[in-house]
Each structure stands twice: as C-alpha cells, then as structure tokens.
Scaffold this motif. Structure first.
Motif, short mmCIF file in Angstrom:
data_model
loop_
_atom_site.label_atom_id
_atom_site.label_comp_id
_atom_site.label_asym_id
_atom_site.label_seq_id
_atom_site.Cartn_x
_atom_site.Cartn_y
_atom_site.Cartn_z
N UNK A 48 -64.91 70.54 34.62
CA UNK A 48 -65.00 69.08 34.55
C UNK A 48 -63.91 68.47 33.67
N UNK A 49 -63.23 69.29 32.90
CA UNK A 49 -62.18 68.80 31.99
C UNK A 49 -60.87 68.57 32.73
N UNK A 50 -60.12 67.56 32.36
CA UNK A 50 -58.85 67.30 33.06
C UNK A 50 -57.79 68.37 32.81
N UNK A 51 -57.90 69.11 31.70
CA UNK A 51 -56.91 70.13 31.38
C UNK A 51 -57.54 71.51 31.20
N UNK A 52 -58.71 71.70 31.79
CA UNK A 52 -59.36 73.01 31.78
C UNK A 52 -59.63 73.53 30.38
N UNK A 53 -59.16 74.73 30.09
CA UNK A 53 -59.43 75.36 28.80
C UNK A 53 -58.56 74.83 27.67
N UNK A 54 -57.56 74.04 28.00
CA UNK A 54 -56.63 73.57 26.97
C UNK A 54 -57.31 72.62 25.99
N UNK A 55 -57.01 72.81 24.73
CA UNK A 55 -57.52 71.95 23.66
C UNK A 55 -56.45 70.99 23.15
N UNK A 56 -55.20 71.28 23.47
CA UNK A 56 -54.09 70.39 23.12
C UNK A 56 -53.20 70.25 24.35
N UNK A 57 -52.50 69.12 24.43
CA UNK A 57 -51.58 68.88 25.54
C UNK A 57 -50.33 68.20 25.00
N UNK A 58 -49.30 68.17 25.83
CA UNK A 58 -48.09 67.43 25.51
C UNK A 58 -47.87 66.36 26.58
N UNK A 59 -46.81 65.57 26.43
CA UNK A 59 -46.56 64.49 27.38
C UNK A 59 -46.26 65.03 28.78
N UNK A 60 -45.65 66.18 28.86
CA UNK A 60 -45.37 66.77 30.17
C UNK A 60 -46.69 67.03 30.92
N UNK A 61 -47.68 67.58 30.23
CA UNK A 61 -48.98 67.84 30.85
C UNK A 61 -49.68 66.54 31.24
N UNK A 62 -49.59 65.53 30.37
CA UNK A 62 -50.21 64.24 30.68
C UNK A 62 -49.58 63.60 31.90
N UNK A 63 -48.26 63.60 31.97
CA UNK A 63 -47.57 63.02 33.11
C UNK A 63 -47.85 63.80 34.39
N UNK A 64 -48.02 65.11 34.27
CA UNK A 64 -48.39 65.92 35.44
C UNK A 64 -49.80 65.54 35.90
N UNK A 65 -50.71 65.29 34.96
CA UNK A 65 -52.05 64.83 35.31
C UNK A 65 -51.98 63.52 36.09
N UNK A 66 -51.15 62.57 35.61
CA UNK A 66 -51.00 61.30 36.32
C UNK A 66 -50.47 61.53 37.74
N UNK A 67 -49.44 62.36 37.88
CA UNK A 67 -48.87 62.64 39.21
C UNK A 67 -49.90 63.29 40.14
N UNK A 68 -50.73 64.16 39.58
CA UNK A 68 -51.74 64.85 40.39
C UNK A 68 -52.87 63.94 40.83
N UNK A 69 -53.05 62.79 40.16
CA UNK A 69 -54.16 61.88 40.45
C UNK A 69 -53.76 60.69 41.31
N UNK A 70 -52.56 60.69 41.85
CA UNK A 70 -52.10 59.58 42.70
C UNK A 70 -51.49 60.14 43.98
N UNK A 71 -51.17 59.22 44.90
CA UNK A 71 -50.54 59.62 46.15
C UNK A 71 -49.14 60.15 45.88
N UNK A 72 -48.67 61.07 46.72
CA UNK A 72 -47.30 61.57 46.55
C UNK A 72 -46.29 60.49 46.94
N UNK A 73 -45.13 60.47 46.31
CA UNK A 73 -44.13 59.45 46.63
C UNK A 73 -43.61 59.56 48.07
N UNK A 74 -43.79 60.71 48.71
CA UNK A 74 -43.32 60.91 50.08
C UNK A 74 -44.30 60.40 51.12
N UNK A 75 -45.45 59.95 50.70
CA UNK A 75 -46.47 59.48 51.65
C UNK A 75 -45.88 58.40 52.56
#
Length: 135
Positions: A48-75
């Motif tokens: 249920x967690x957005x980053x699974x077992x991770x307890x810390x994240x960086x901006x790269x992981x956060x931005x990847x989360x955003x990309x994974x939660x929206x439509x692809x730019x190629x749509x």
C-alpha cells in the motif's frame, strides 16, 4: 540549491498525503527550493506504500512516482487531456496536482491539502476524463 517551476509556479514546501482508499499510508514533505524531502509511512502494509519498503527517498524517486501516476507523454490524445486539465505542456507534477494521481486499476491517490474535501470516491469521479473508466 534545487529549484523547479511547473506551469509558471515556483515551488515551496509541499505536503503530500498518500492514501490507499481512505487510509492515509504515507506523507511526503518536499521543497525543491531547499532541496528537502522527507517520507513518513503510516502503515506496515508494504504493497500500500508508494515506495514499498523504502523509508527514505530522493527527488529522483519522487519524480518517478509522479511519472508513474500519470499518462505517458506519448499517449495519442495527450494534448486533449492536458487541455482538459488547463495545462499548456506535459508536466507530471502539474498533472498529479490536478488528478490526485488516481489511476484505473488501483486504490492509491494523493491529497496536497488537508482541507481538500475530496474522498476516494469523489476523486475517482473527478478524474474521469479522456474516456478512462474507473471501478
């Protein structure tokens, strides 16, 4: 110092609550201008967690989360979807702000403002654009 602009808005501190249905599972506080990011998990349910077992994240992981939660730019109809959201260009964070990161097929969504009255059911109805069907 890292800064970011999205749709002409300079970022300051954001507080993003991540929900699984109506359960608050994680909170992410971040500020691009101060290069600050903090993740707090409120559930032991790893799936249920957005980053699974991770307890810390960086901006790269956060931005990847955003990309994974929206439509692809190629749509194929991405321009129409962006226009429906009032956006001028493709920006995953700007899309997440508008759609609450809701996706068909799962129960995860986000809320940036505690006073936001939306519930899981209402968020699913709000994001029903572009012919997407939600259960």
């Amino acid at each position: 110092m890292k800064t970011k602009e999205s749709e002409g808005v300079s970022f300051m501190m954001f507080h993003m609550n991540v929900y699984w249905k109506e359960e608050l599972v994680s909170r992410i506080d971040f500020d691009y201008t101060q290069n600050y990011i903090h993740l707090e998990n409120f559930t032991d349910k790893i799936l249920f967690r957005p980053f699974g077992i991770r307890e810390t994240i960086d901006f790269k992981a956060l931005e990847e989360f955003f990309r994974d939660r929206v439509w692809p730019p190629e749509r194929p109809n991405i321009s129409n979807l962006l226009r429906q959201l009032g956006l001028q260009h493709y920006d995953p964070f700007a899309i997440v702000l508008k759609t609450h990161a809701v996706m068909a097929g799962d129960y995860m969504w986000v809320k940036f403002d505690e006073s936001d009255p939306f519930s899981f059911k209402e968020v699913k109805e709000l994001v029903h654009i572009g012919g997407e069907a939600f259960e």
